[in-house]
Design a protein around this motif. Sequence first.
Motif, short mmCIF file in Angstrom:
data_model
loop_
_atom_site.label_atom_id
_atom_site.label_comp_id
_atom_site.label_asym_id
_atom_site.label_seq_id
_atom_site.Cartn_x
_atom_site.Cartn_y
_atom_site.Cartn_z
N VAL A 18 19.27 30.91 -28.78
CA VAL A 18 18.10 30.32 -28.12
C VAL A 18 17.58 31.25 -27.03
O VAL A 18 18.33 31.62 -26.12
N PRO A 19 16.30 31.63 -27.09
CA PRO A 19 15.73 32.50 -26.05
C PRO A 19 15.77 31.81 -24.68
O PRO A 19 15.49 30.61 -24.57
N GLY A 20 16.07 32.60 -23.66
CA GLY A 20 16.17 32.04 -22.33
C GLY A 20 14.85 31.58 -21.74
O GLY A 20 14.84 30.85 -20.75
N ARG A 21 13.74 31.97 -22.35
CA ARG A 21 12.44 31.56 -21.80
C ARG A 21 12.29 30.05 -21.78
O ARG A 21 11.55 29.50 -20.96
N PHE A 22 12.98 29.36 -22.69
CA PHE A 22 12.88 27.90 -22.72
C PHE A 22 13.61 27.25 -21.55
O PHE A 22 13.47 26.05 -21.33
N PHE A 23 14.38 28.03 -20.81
CA PHE A 23 15.09 27.53 -19.64
C PHE A 23 14.59 28.18 -18.36
O PHE A 23 15.14 27.93 -17.28
N GLY A 24 13.57 29.05 -18.47
CA GLY A 24 12.98 29.65 -17.29
C GLY A 24 13.45 31.04 -16.97
O GLY A 24 13.19 31.54 -15.87
N ASP A 25 14.16 31.72 -17.89
CA ASP A 25 14.62 33.09 -17.65
C ASP A 25 14.55 33.86 -18.96
O ASP A 25 15.45 33.78 -19.80
N SER A 26 13.49 34.65 -19.12
CA SER A 26 13.25 35.34 -20.38
C SER A 26 14.21 36.49 -20.65
O SER A 26 14.26 37.01 -21.76
N GLU A 27 14.97 36.90 -19.64
CA GLU A 27 15.91 38.00 -19.83
C GLU A 27 17.16 37.57 -20.58
O GLU A 27 17.89 38.41 -21.11
N ARG A 28 17.41 36.28 -20.64
CA ARG A 28 18.69 35.78 -21.16
C ARG A 28 18.54 35.04 -22.48
O ARG A 28 17.44 34.75 -22.94
N VAL A 29 19.69 34.73 -23.07
CA VAL A 29 19.77 33.85 -24.23
C VAL A 29 20.86 32.81 -23.98
O VAL A 29 21.83 33.09 -23.26
N ARG A 30 20.69 31.64 -24.55
CA ARG A 30 21.77 30.65 -24.52
C ARG A 30 22.50 30.71 -25.86
O ARG A 30 21.87 30.68 -26.92
N VAL A 31 23.81 30.81 -25.77
CA VAL A 31 24.67 30.88 -26.95
C VAL A 31 25.58 29.66 -26.93
O VAL A 31 26.22 29.37 -25.90
N SER A 32 25.63 28.93 -28.04
CA SER A 32 26.39 27.68 -28.10
C SER A 32 27.25 27.65 -29.35
O SER A 32 26.80 28.03 -30.43
N LEU A 33 28.48 27.17 -29.20
CA LEU A 33 29.41 27.05 -30.33
C LEU A 33 29.73 25.58 -30.55
O LEU A 33 30.57 25.00 -29.86
N GLY A 34 29.07 24.97 -31.54
CA GLY A 34 29.29 23.55 -31.79
C GLY A 34 29.86 23.23 -33.16
O GLY A 34 30.29 22.11 -33.40
N LEU A 35 29.87 24.21 -34.05
CA LEU A 35 30.34 23.98 -35.41
C LEU A 35 31.80 24.39 -35.56
O LEU A 35 32.47 24.73 -34.58
N ALA A 36 32.32 24.37 -36.77
CA ALA A 36 33.72 24.65 -37.03
C ALA A 36 34.08 26.07 -36.56
O ALA A 36 33.27 27.00 -36.70
N PRO A 37 35.30 26.26 -36.02
CA PRO A 37 35.66 27.58 -35.46
C PRO A 37 35.53 28.73 -36.43
O PRO A 37 35.14 29.84 -36.02
N ASN A 38 35.82 28.53 -37.71
CA ASN A 38 35.68 29.65 -38.65
C ASN A 38 34.22 30.06 -38.80
O ASN A 38 33.90 31.25 -38.91
N GLU A 39 33.31 29.08 -38.78
CA GLU A 39 31.89 29.41 -38.82
C GLU A 39 31.44 30.10 -37.54
O GLU A 39 30.62 31.03 -37.56
N MET A 40 31.99 29.64 -36.41
CA MET A 40 31.61 30.23 -35.13
C MET A 40 32.12 31.65 -34.99
O MET A 40 31.45 32.52 -34.41
N ALA A 41 33.30 31.93 -35.54
CA ALA A 41 33.82 33.30 -35.51
C ALA A 41 32.92 34.23 -36.31
O ALA A 41 32.61 35.35 -35.87
#
Length: 366
Positions: free
Chosen positions: A329-352
């Motif tokens: 997710v681009p950070g611009r949606f949270f007010g900081d275009s320099e960053r990205v949000r990274v989230s791990l919500g699915l199964a660990p093998n998929e996240m790896a």
Amino acid sequence: MFPDIEYLEWIIGRPEVAMYDLGTSDLRGDRDRGGEIVPAPLEDLDDPPTGASLEMQIAGEYGVEPEQVLVTGGATQANFLAAAAALDTDTEGDADAAGARVLVEKPGYEPLVASPAALGAHVDRFLRDDDYALAPDRVENALAPETALVTVTNRHNPSGRLTDRETLAETAAVAREGGARLLVDEVYAPYLPEAGDGPFGGPSAVDFEDAVVTGSLTKFFGLGDLRIGWVVADEAFVERARSISHHFHAVSGPSRTLAMRAFHNRERLAERSRTLLGENAELLAEFVSSRDDLAGSVAPGSTFAFLDPANADGNALAERAWENGLLVVPGRFFGDSERVRVSLGLAPNEMAAALDTFGDVLDRFR
């Protein structure tokens, strides 16, 4: 009157088609594409005894009366109704947001800014402190005489930073002394490796004077398809929010029924979520610590983080990732275009596998 919520428009449909998903922050575990009436985690579980209600179950979790609970169509609607109720100061029911102000944390979740703006309020921002800590003195300095509502998230979205009850209490007191209410979006508050004493095991502002909290079954329990959220506050505030909610669609009966099943089995579901949380939080922390081209920390026990790539801005990185089948997710949606949000919500093998792909994308910017 109603501004676009660019993040929600951007994210719709992407998790379903992404080969690798580092955008989904709810602890879903499996890669369920939908189509089943009963979500997989709720299959073959018992329903509660007759005579209970969803409001009673939520009230029991928070230690309040059922009249202090409003069930909503997800947390986004809960936050909208909370803002509308805080801005509706006319006891005759006429909106009176003109001239009112809402103070919202930055960086922050876009709908928490867009919704009060849509209601006619002026939205001010205050910066989170170093490493995104919530600083009550910054809230105090940013308050205006017309401020009706102060809005924060806990865990902080997008950084994952967790605020303790003492700091929440101080922030609530600062808001109250300034004539405002504190709204705490607590959808990520249960994201803890071990359960604490609060609702679903996370810290809560529910018992602070004039505080309003919102939550949902989407994030910690991974039951987003139910679209069940809630507002918890004093009875008068909830009644005002309830009257406003009549202008919106009602929560469906099947969703209510399945939500009651979830609450009845919440300990079993929470154990599943905490297992997933622990594994994915460890994966994320190890990945970030292994990269010299990513600035930013992973809050202890968090499965999501707000990261600053050294060799690209957030927009360029998210676009290149998408070209390679990876959702971040681009950070611009949270007010900081320099960053990205990274989230791990699915199964660990998929996240790896998703993190491996993310590493490959980062390498191409070296």
